[in-house]
Design an enzyme around this catalytic site. Structure first.
Site, PDB file in Angstrom:
ATOM      1  N   TYR A 287      -9.724  -0.408 -14.852  1.00  9.98           N
ATOM      2  CA  TYR A 287     -10.460  -0.810 -13.656  1.00  9.98           C
ATOM      3  C   TYR A 287     -10.196  -2.279 -13.354  1.00  9.98           C
ATOM      4  O   TYR A 287      -9.768  -3.056 -14.212  1.00  9.98           O
ATOM      5  CB  TYR A 287     -11.967  -0.560 -13.835  1.00  9.98           C
ATOM      6  N   CYS A 288     -10.445  -2.653 -12.091  1.00 10.17           N
ATOM      7  CA  CYS A 288     -10.357  -4.056 -11.670  1.00 10.17           C
ATOM      8  C   CYS A 288     -11.389  -4.256 -10.560  1.00 10.17           C
ATOM      9  O   CYS A 288     -12.268  -3.426 -10.366  1.00 10.17           O
ATOM     10  CB  CYS A 288      -8.940  -4.415 -11.227  1.00 10.17           C
ATOM     11  N   THR A 289     -11.292  -5.337  -9.812  1.00 10.08           N
ATOM     12  CA  THR A 289     -12.322  -5.663  -8.824  1.00 10.08           C
ATOM     13  C   THR A 289     -12.381  -4.656  -7.679  1.00 10.08           C
ATOM     14  O   THR A 289     -13.427  -4.103  -7.370  1.00 10.08           O
ATOM     15  CB  THR A 289     -12.082  -7.073  -8.250  1.00 10.08           C
TER      16      THR A 289
END
Length: 361
Positions: free
Chosen positions: A226-228
């Protein structure tokens, strides 16, 4: 000049002998901001407040002439009162911006009316005070994300499948699942998913080979990334799958979309703390958990600020007490410099060629 959002803009500056980087040579337009941060803050404070919506979006697509598109968008979005930071490259677009609410529908319709930009996924801000950006900046880059992969083309056949927030939560509960935070250390420091591997790296370009090495004995296990907002995971997922990690999945829409789903669908939030964002807000609170500690005294805090000394400007976690004591600076030395008159501070920065802006963005 007054734009369609009712916000006054300063008149165009006179044309000099040297052509500015983004000045149109035919119309001699000044297609970039020329005001300092202080001037922008004063200008915004003098204007009547305008309700705004913060959005982020991205898309990997082939753009034949990114510089021409850059100028088109700058003209169009300036007229609409858009502020933000947008990167264009031959591989696509990466945008974080804010739009006056009155112009939001027109903005979306115009963007999605462009070939290749239809049905764009927009991530609205989780906490939005309308002050996420001070100006409009559109830059043409070689890549829309500095991932260190060079000319790495996304191939649909190896792209990591997207999981919706509910699916992501369920996958997290499966025995043996590995979850990896594909953001930088200063982002995961203030917020991350429970049990996530959070590499201690300052930039995304350093993270991919490190993550691949950390997971070298887990190629057959389910790996969640996951990331922003999702853009970093697009290439990270494809990169890992090309490295032989066949069971890799990415969180659709990143932490921003996850936070909205938690509120709208009543999901339990397995992300704890704050979500770091690359704008004036610096963070959006997802849960009340405070995961970080003040870099000065070690007290529990997730208040992130840049050192008030412009010659330092380092990003740090600093509690309110230390902020008051040090005038929002990272050290006593920087505090003393920050209290000097502006002219003296400028002289000090010019006198020391080794002084660099250490902000992360």
């Amino acid at each position: 000049m007054t734009t369609r959002d009712g916000v006054s803009r300063p008149p165009a500056m006179p044309t000099g002998k040297r052509m500015a980087k983004h000045r149109n040579p035919v119309r001699k337009e000044m297609l970039h901001n020329r005001l300092s941060r202080e001037q922008l803050l004063k200008q915004i404070a003098a204007e009547p407040p305008v309700p705004r919506r913060t959005l982020s979006f991205y898309r990997y697509l082939k753009i034949e002439n990114p510089r021409d598109l850059r100028d088109e968008l700058y003209r169009e979005w300036s007229e609409l009162g858009v502020r933000g930071r947008i990167y264009l490259a031959r591989e696509g677009i990466n945008a974080q911006l804010s739009v006056p609410l009155a112009n939001l529908d027109g903005f979306r319709a115009a963007l999605e009316g462009r070939p290749g930009f239809g049905s764009m996924r927009f991530n609205p801000g989780v906490e939005d005070d309308g002050n996420s950006f001070l100006k409009l900046t559109i830059k043409v880059k070689r890549y829309i994300v500095n991932d260190g992969l060079g000319d790495f083309e996304l191939d649909a056949s190896v792209a990591a499948p997207h999981l919706k927030p509910l699916e992501f939560n369920r996958a997290l509960e499966e025995p043996g699942t590995v979850v990896v935070d594909m953001r930088n250390q200063y982002e995961s420091e203030v917020g991350h998913f429970e049990g996530a591997i959070c590499p201690d790296v300052p930039t995304f370009r350093e993270e991919l080979p490190i993550v691949a090495d950390m997971l070298k004995d887990k190629k057959d296990e389910k790996i969640l990334i996951y990331c922003t907002g999702g853009i970093r995971c697009e290439k990270a997922g494809a990169y890992l799958r090309k490295q032989g990690y066949t069971n890799v999945y990415q969180l659709e829409g990143g932490v921003i979309n996850y936070a909205h789903a938690v509120k709208q669908e009543g999901l339990p939030s397995k992300f704890k703390g704050k979500n770091f964002v690359f704008d004036e807000r610096l963070g959006e609170r997802i849960t009340d958990d405070v995961l970080a500690k003040c870099h000065i005294c070690g007290a529990s805090s997730d208040r992130q600020i840049n050192c008030a000394n412009e010659g330092c400007h380092v990003l740090m976690v600093q509690c309110e007490a230390c902020g008051e004591k040090l005038n929002n600076c990272c050290s006593e030395e920087c505090r003393e410099i920050s209290l000097l008159p502006p002219e003296k501070r400028r002289e000090l920065r010019k006198a020391d060629p080794n002084l660099k802006n250490k902000a992360w963005f």
